[in-house]
Scaffold this motif. Structure first.
Motif, PDB file in Angstrom:
ATOM      1  N   GLN A 112      50.278  34.577  34.161  1.00  0.00           N
ATOM      2  CA  GLN A 112      49.941  35.996  34.158  1.00  0.00           C
ATOM      3  C   GLN A 112      51.094  36.869  33.681  1.00  0.00           C
ATOM      4  O   GLN A 112      50.866  38.013  33.275  1.00  0.00           O
TER       5      GLN A 112
ATOM      6  N   HIS B  28      49.509  27.389  40.146  1.00  0.00           N
ATOM      7  CA  HIS B  28      48.768  28.650  40.250  1.00  0.00           C
ATOM      8  C   HIS B  28      47.756  28.696  39.112  1.00  0.00           C
ATOM      9  O   HIS B  28      48.028  29.244  38.041  1.00  0.00           O
TER      10      HIS B  28
ATOM     11  N   GLU C 114      45.504  29.132  46.179  1.00  0.00           N
ATOM     12  CA  GLU C 114      44.049  29.341  46.290  1.00  0.00           C
ATOM     13  C   GLU C 114      43.229  28.142  45.809  1.00  0.00           C
ATOM     14  O   GLU C 114      42.407  28.257  44.893  1.00  0.00           O
TER      15      GLU C 114
ATOM     16  N   TYR D  89      42.130  40.046  50.187  1.00  0.00           N
ATOM     17  CA  TYR D  89      41.791  41.222  49.368  1.00  0.00           C
ATOM     18  C   TYR D  89      40.626  42.021  49.931  1.00  0.00           C
ATOM     19  O   TYR D  89      40.624  43.243  49.866  1.00  0.00           O
TER      20      TYR D  89
ATOM     21  N   GLU E  64      49.579  37.285  49.335  1.00  0.00           N
ATOM     22  CA  GLU E  64      49.029  38.255  48.366  1.00  0.00           C
ATOM     23  C   GLU E  64      48.161  39.246  49.106  1.00  0.00           C
ATOM     24  O   GLU E  64      47.427  38.874  50.031  1.00  0.00           O
TER      25      GLU E  64
ATOM     26  N   TRP F  68      50.477  41.884  45.818  1.00  0.00           N
ATOM     27  CA  TRP F  68      50.032  41.542  44.466  1.00  0.00           C
ATOM     28  C   TRP F  68      49.759  42.844  43.747  1.00  0.00           C
ATOM     29  O   TRP F  68      48.810  43.518  44.108  1.00  0.00           O
TER      30      TRP F  68
ATOM     31  N   GLU G 218      44.826  39.394  34.083  1.00  0.00           N
ATOM     32  CA  GLU G 218      43.980  39.141  35.247  1.00  0.00           C
ATOM     33  C   GLU G 218      42.850  38.154  34.907  1.00  0.00           C
ATOM     34  O   GLU G 218      41.671  38.459  35.048  1.00  0.00           O
ATOM     35  N   TRP G 219      43.232  36.971  34.416  1.00  0.00           N
ATOM     36  CA  TRP G 219      42.315  35.848  34.211  1.00  0.00           C
ATOM     37  C   TRP G 219      41.068  36.235  33.399  1.00  0.00           C
ATOM     38  O   TRP G 219      41.197  36.866  32.371  1.00  0.00           O
TER      39      TRP G 219
HETATM   40  O1  IFM Z   1      45.596  37.830  39.998  1.00  0.00           O
HETATM   41  C1  IFM Z   1      45.048  37.074  41.025  1.00  0.00           C
HETATM   42  C2  IFM Z   1      45.978  35.941  41.430  1.00  0.00           C
HETATM   43  O2  IFM Z   1      46.294  35.134  40.335  1.00  0.00           O
HETATM   44  C3  IFM Z   1      45.340  35.087  42.481  1.00  0.00           C
HETATM   45  N1  IFM Z   1      44.875  35.884  43.596  1.00  0.00           N
HETATM   46  C4  IFM Z   1      44.090  37.065  43.297  1.00  0.00           C
HETATM   47  C5  IFM Z   1      44.790  37.911  42.258  1.00  0.00           C
HETATM   48  C6  IFM Z   1      43.969  39.184  41.963  1.00  0.00           C
HETATM   49  O3  IFM Z   1      42.710  38.875  41.469  1.00  0.00           O
END
Ligand code: IFM
Length: 452
Positions: free
Chosen positions: A32, A128, A173, A291, A349, A387, A394-395
């Motif tokens: 990222q 990751h 995760e 989150y 995070e 985070w 962002e993936w």
């Molecule tokens: O950006 C991601 C992170 O790579 C993994 N946890 C959630 C974040 C926010 O979506």
């Protein structure tokens, strides 16, 4: 009211203090932020049409591989942070089976030294989301060979970097990887198969345990733990047994499975069990990424996910892209859940996508307030890692979601400090959240946090 006693009607200042030595930092991940990561499965995924929103690519990302980590670590240190969580890119360390890149290890060594020089304690994540291309070709996490391959890579990294780090997060995760990459198909390799997701979960647990043992044999004093994405899951219609059953199913598989397997030494897929004694007791701490909270419901249109589905509460406050609902009580719940697992916890995070930076200050203070409550219940919380530092890739949602305390202009690589960075600075520097901070940065929740 007694005569002669002055009752002040103005709210006195209050402060929620955190324990001495509490860790405050930000989290990042290699793909990222580094840029030019071209030898992993995510790079390949980005080149395929329709995989990433608007066809975005990670490209130069935050240009950390080009050296901009220095200025970003300066930002973190100057704003009072005392820790940083970063990840190592497997595809750089081991570009091909049996080939190790010493130059890449030097690069990470320099970065970790950079953290040390700035007084930032490193938390190093070993996986990751990204896999080397050669590994994906072998079947990635669905292939049980990954257990030994991961342990060998981890041993190489820890041997090289042990002077500079002793807190290791094995897999970030694993529950997100199993569900998004092998059940829902939104992440590479894009598989949609519950049976494969179960196989991946077993391989992840075994790979974590093998890494745990490898690390401890090289560095006995190491602290090793997995990082779980915890979702606060509640039944959408609590009176409906089918919604309650759906919630139980998702909680067990999404939140509990990984950690409970490490605690019990038994894989429990609800309708299938298998012994795994070699993984028992392989965690020194638990990283929790929190989150949001979701409502779970029984859904006949979702056969792939065992007829269960999720949504946000319709009345909840959403982030600009609708990706996160501001549900701070869920963080308290996550920490209580973690406490019951019996190991020290780190919030590895927590944050929100918000390019406007209107919601983030409120999100931040409300979540830190909930964490403070949990700290006061002695839930053994060692730190809070936000985070993230600077907006990054962002993936599958590309550059559309901005989680940074600093805004990034990808064209020029210029960073612009958001107001939330000032707020976080005040929190980190004072090791506390005060009523004055809330009054200044998020007055709309003042009454909620400090009822008069
Ligand atoms: O950006 C991601 C992170 O790579 C993994 N946890 C959630 C974040 C926010 O979506």
């Amino acid at each position: 009211m007694k005569e002669g006693v002055c009752y002040n009607t103005v709210m006195p200042d209050a402060t929620f203090n955190f324990p001495r030595g509490f860790l405050w930092g930000c989290a990042t991940s290699s793909h990222q932020v580094e840029g030019n990561n071209t030898n992993n499965n995510w790079h390949r995924w980005e080149q395929q049409e329709g995989r990433i929103l608007h066809g975005h690519k990670s490209g130069l990302a935050n240009d950390w591989w080009g050296g901009r980590w220095k200025e970003d670590f300066d930002r973190a240190a100057e704003t009072g942070q005392n820790a940083h969580r970063l990840s190592i890119e497997w595809s750089r360390i081991q570009p091909a089976p049996g080939r190790w890149d010493e130059g890449a290890l030097d690069h990470y060594r320099e970065m970790l030294r950079g953290l040390d020089e700035r007084g930032l304690l490193p938390l190093v994540t070993l996986h990751h989301f990204t896999d080397p291309l050669w590994l994906e070709e072998l079947g990635g996490w669905a292939n049980p060979e990954i257990v030994g391959l991961f342990a060998a890579y981890v041993a190489k990294v820890v041997e090289a970097l042990k002077t500079y780090a002793k807190t290791w997060c094995t897999i970030n995760e694993p529950n997100v990887v199993a569900s998004l990459a092998y059940l829902l198909g939104d992440h590479p390799p894009g598989v949609q198969d519950l049976g494969q997701a179960f196989a991946v979960m077993a391989n992840q647990v075994r790979a974590h345990a093998a890494a745990f043992h490898a690390i401890h044999s090289i560095q006995p004093e190491a602290r090793v733990g997995p990082v779980i994405n915890y979702r606060s899951l509640v039944p959408r219609r609590p009176w409906l047994p089918l919604d309650r059953a759906a919630t139980w199913f998702q909680r067990r598989l999404y939140n509990d499975f990984f950690v409970d397997t490490l605690l019990t030494g038994r894989l429990n897929y609800l309708y299938k069990r298998a012994p795994a004694p070699e993984v028992k007791g392989t965690l020194d701490f638990l990283g929790i990424n929190y989150y949001s909270r979701q409502q779970v419901f029984f859904d006949l249109r979702s056969p792939n996910t065992a007829f269960t589905n999720q949504r946000f509460r319709p009345e909840s406050e959403l982030s600009p892209a609708g990706f996160i609902a501001n549900e701070p009580e869920g963080l308290f719940e996550a920490l209580k859940w973690g406490y019951r697992k019996g190991v020290p916890l780190i919030v590895t995070e927590n944050g929100v996508e918000d390019h406007t930076d209107e919601l983030r200050p409120r999100y931040l203070v409300e979540h830190i307030h909930q964490m403070w409550r949990a700290v006061n219940f002695n839930y053994r919380i060692k730190g809070y890692i936000h985070w993230t530092l600077v907006d990054n890739f962002e993936w599958d949602r590309g550059w559309t979601q901005r989680f940074g305390l600093w805004d990034l202009d990808m064209g020029t690589q210029a960073r612009r400090k958001r107001r939330s960075a000032d707020l976080y600075e005040a929190i980190c520097k004072s090791n506390s959240l005060s009523s004055a901070m809330v009054r200044e940065y998020a007055p709309e929740v003042f009454e909620k946090l400090f009822p008069g």
